[in-house]
Write a protein that holds these residues in place. Structure first.
Motif, mmCIF file in Angstrom:
data_model
loop_
_atom_site.group_PDB
_atom_site.id
_atom_site.type_symbol
_atom_site.label_atom_id
_atom_site.label_comp_id
_atom_site.label_asym_id
_atom_site.label_seq_id
_atom_site.Cartn_x
_atom_site.Cartn_y
_atom_site.Cartn_z
ATOM 1 N N MET A 107 1.210 11.166 -8.868
ATOM 2 C CA MET A 107 0.206 11.621 -9.825
ATOM 3 C C MET A 107 -0.245 13.041 -9.511
ATOM 4 O O MET A 107 -0.482 13.839 -10.415
ATOM 5 C CB MET A 107 -0.998 10.665 -9.815
ATOM 6 C CG MET A 107 -0.750 9.379 -10.582
ATOM 7 S SD MET A 107 -2.066 8.146 -10.390
ATOM 8 C CE MET A 107 -3.514 9.087 -10.838
ATOM 9 N N ARG A 108 -0.344 13.366 -8.218
ATOM 10 C CA ARG A 108 -0.786 14.719 -7.832
ATOM 11 C C ARG A 108 0.296 15.769 -8.034
ATOM 12 O O ARG A 108 0.014 16.897 -8.419
ATOM 13 C CB ARG A 108 -1.246 14.717 -6.371
ATOM 14 C CG ARG A 108 -2.527 13.965 -6.108
ATOM 15 C CD ARG A 108 -3.088 14.278 -4.729
ATOM 16 N NE ARG A 108 -2.152 13.948 -3.658
ATOM 17 C CZ ARG A 108 -2.106 12.764 -3.032
ATOM 18 N NH1 ARG A 108 -2.932 11.798 -3.386
ATOM 19 N NH2 ARG A 108 -1.244 12.564 -2.055
ATOM 20 N N THR A 109 1.558 15.404 -7.753
ATOM 21 C CA THR A 109 2.637 16.391 -7.756
ATOM 22 C C THR A 109 3.433 16.426 -9.058
ATOM 23 O O THR A 109 4.210 17.371 -9.270
ATOM 24 C CB THR A 109 3.622 16.101 -6.616
ATOM 25 O OG1 THR A 109 4.268 14.828 -6.857
ATOM 26 C CG2 THR A 109 2.915 16.077 -5.262
ATOM 27 N N SER A 110 3.283 15.385 -9.902
ATOM 28 C CA SER A 110 4.103 15.230 -11.112
ATOM 29 C C SER A 110 5.588 15.151 -10.781
ATOM 30 O O SER A 110 6.436 15.547 -11.575
ATOM 31 C CB SER A 110 3.850 16.384 -12.101
ATOM 32 O OG SER A 110 2.509 16.392 -12.521
ATOM 33 N N ARG A 111 5.896 14.598 -9.602
ATOM 34 C CA ARG A 111 7.284 14.416 -9.180
ATOM 35 C C ARG A 111 7.509 12.967 -8.767
ATOM 36 O O ARG A 111 6.571 12.240 -8.469
ATOM 37 C CB ARG A 111 7.625 15.335 -8.004
ATOM 38 C CG ARG A 111 7.584 16.816 -8.320
ATOM 39 C CD ARG A 111 8.272 17.614 -7.211
ATOM 40 N NE ARG A 111 7.653 17.369 -5.912
ATOM 41 C CZ ARG A 111 6.744 18.186 -5.351
ATOM 42 N NH1 ARG A 111 6.334 19.257 -5.983
ATOM 43 N NH2 ARG A 111 6.247 17.895 -4.172
ATOM 44 N N VAL A 112 8.781 12.589 -8.697
ATOM 45 C CA VAL A 112 9.144 11.296 -8.116
ATOM 46 C C VAL A 112 8.942 11.393 -6.608
ATOM 47 O O VAL A 112 9.359 12.374 -5.989
ATOM 48 C CB VAL A 112 10.608 10.939 -8.437
ATOM 49 C CG1 VAL A 112 11.015 9.650 -7.722
ATOM 50 C CG2 VAL A 112 10.805 10.828 -9.948
ATOM 51 N N GLU A 113 8.267 10.405 -6.031
ATOM 52 C CA GLU A 113 7.949 10.443 -4.601
ATOM 53 C C GLU A 113 8.620 9.295 -3.857
ATOM 54 O O GLU A 113 8.752 8.186 -4.396
ATOM 55 C CB GLU A 113 6.438 10.371 -4.394
ATOM 56 C CG GLU A 113 5.686 11.577 -4.916
ATOM 57 C CD GLU A 113 5.890 12.832 -4.072
ATOM 58 O OE1 GLU A 113 6.282 12.695 -2.896
ATOM 59 O OE2 GLU A 113 5.682 13.947 -4.592
ATOM 60 N N GLU A 114 9.010 9.550 -2.620
ATOM 61 C CA GLU A 114 9.619 8.526 -1.771
ATOM 62 C C GLU A 114 8.542 7.579 -1.228
ATOM 63 O O GLU A 114 7.419 7.989 -0.930
ATOM 64 C CB GLU A 114 10.343 9.176 -0.589
ATOM 65 C CG GLU A 114 11.448 10.134 -0.988
ATOM 66 C CD GLU A 114 12.725 9.408 -1.385
ATOM 67 O OE1 GLU A 114 12.887 8.232 -0.997
ATOM 68 O OE2 GLU A 114 13.549 10.021 -2.106
ATOM 69 N N VAL A 115 8.905 6.307 -1.084
ATOM 70 C CA VAL A 115 8.017 5.310 -0.496
ATOM 71 C C VAL A 115 8.257 5.266 1.013
ATOM 72 O O VAL A 115 9.406 5.180 1.457
ATOM 73 C CB VAL A 115 8.290 3.899 -1.091
ATOM 74 C CG1 VAL A 115 7.419 2.845 -0.410
ATOM 75 C CG2 VAL A 115 8.027 3.925 -2.602
ATOM 76 N N VAL A 125 0.843 -1.207 0.000
ATOM 77 C CA VAL A 125 0.000 0.000 0.000
ATOM 78 C C VAL A 125 0.874 1.252 0.000
ATOM 79 O O VAL A 125 0.545 2.251 -0.658
ATOM 80 C CB VAL A 125 -0.962 -0.005 1.199
ATOM 81 C CG1 VAL A 125 -1.720 1.316 1.298
ATOM 82 C CG2 VAL A 125 -1.946 -1.174 1.087
ATOM 83 N N ALA A 126 2.004 1.211 0.690
ATOM 84 C CA ALA A 126 2.904 2.377 0.720
ATOM 85 C C ALA A 126 3.419 2.712 -0.673
ATOM 86 O O ALA A 126 3.576 3.887 -1.026
ATOM 87 C CB ALA A 126 4.069 2.117 1.670
ATOM 88 N N VAL A 127 3.690 1.692 -1.494
ATOM 89 C CA VAL A 127 4.123 1.932 -2.875
ATOM 90 C C VAL A 127 3.008 2.632 -3.648
ATOM 91 O O VAL A 127 3.239 3.605 -4.377
ATOM 92 C CB VAL A 127 4.510 0.605 -3.563
ATOM 93 C CG1 VAL A 127 4.760 0.824 -5.057
ATOM 94 C CG2 VAL A 127 5.745 -0.001 -2.906
ATOM 95 N N VAL A 128 1.775 2.153 -3.471
ATOM 96 C CA VAL A 128 0.636 2.746 -4.176
ATOM 97 C C VAL A 128 0.371 4.173 -3.693
ATOM 98 O O VAL A 128 0.057 5.060 -4.491
ATOM 99 C CB VAL A 128 -0.607 1.855 -4.017
ATOM 100 C CG1 VAL A 128 -1.847 2.535 -4.565
ATOM 101 C CG2 VAL A 128 -0.380 0.521 -4.728
#
Length: 202
Positions: free
Chosen positions: A190-198, A180-183
């Motif tokens: 999707m909201r920020t258009s950036r790479v996000e940390e898990v 779930v953390a990956v999702v």
């Protein structure tokens, strides 16, 4: 050692998505295809690659005609602590390509490693499901693994048995939480258009 993966999870949910009485893809469900299928494929990839670190994702509602539904098509890429990467394509609508009459679905997995390649998944057409698994090694004949007969695992049944009989569940609580953390990282991306940390937990 796994270094690269590709997983596609394609189902045929267009009828339920266009039914105003159905919960699929609504706030009641908690999200769209990214939540519905993403947790499944993220858990698979976590099993192959280990700790997920970063995610980049895109997705939107492309086919479902009712407002208020979540994304029906999405893709994301995850990077793992080992440096390996895996791409994911998820669709509530592409499964219709496999439909003969009522419904269709497919799961297609490719895992590439330092010494070979595993290719596996299933193709579902109406009531018929075909499973496959092949192992490829350079310079060798590919190995085809027959699906076990009469030993199919039903995760819902195994989960209930773990509660009633106290046996270990097929997926631990921390494994489910990390999937779930990956999702969740994919939704943030999707909201920020950036790479996000898990937000991974050991």
């Amino acid at each position: 050692r796994p270094i690269l993966g590709s997983i596609r999870w394609l189902v045929d949910e267009i009828t339920r998505l266009n039914d105003p009485r159905h919960w699929k893809g609504t706030d009641v469900a908690g999200g769209g295809v990214l939540l519905d299928g993403g947790c499944r494929v993220a858990d698979l990839a976590n099993g192959f690659f280990g700790t997920a670190r970063k995610v980049a994702a895109v997705g939107r509602r492309l086919i479902a005609g009712i407002p208020g539904r979540g994304e029906d098509n999405a893709s994301f890429i995850a990077e793992y602590a080992s440096g390996a990467t895996c791409s994911f394509a998820l669709s509530f609508t592409a499964g219709m390509a496999f439909r003969r009459e009522r419904s269709g679905a497919g799961l297609f997995i490719d895992i590439f490693g330092t010494e070979g390649h595993i290719e596996c998944g299933y193709l579902a057409r109406d009531a018929s499901v075909q499973h496959y698994c092949l192992e490829h090694h350079p310079g060798s004949e590919e190995t085809f693994f027959e699906p076990p007969v009469g030993e199919e695992k039903v995760i819902d049944v195994d989960f209930v048995r773990s509660i009633l009989d106290g046996v270990p569940p097929p997926i631990s609580a921390i494994e489910a939480r990390n999937a779930v953390a990956v999702v969740e990282a994919a939704y943030r991306s999707m909201r920020t258009s950036r790479v996000e940390e898990v937000d991974w937990r050991a």
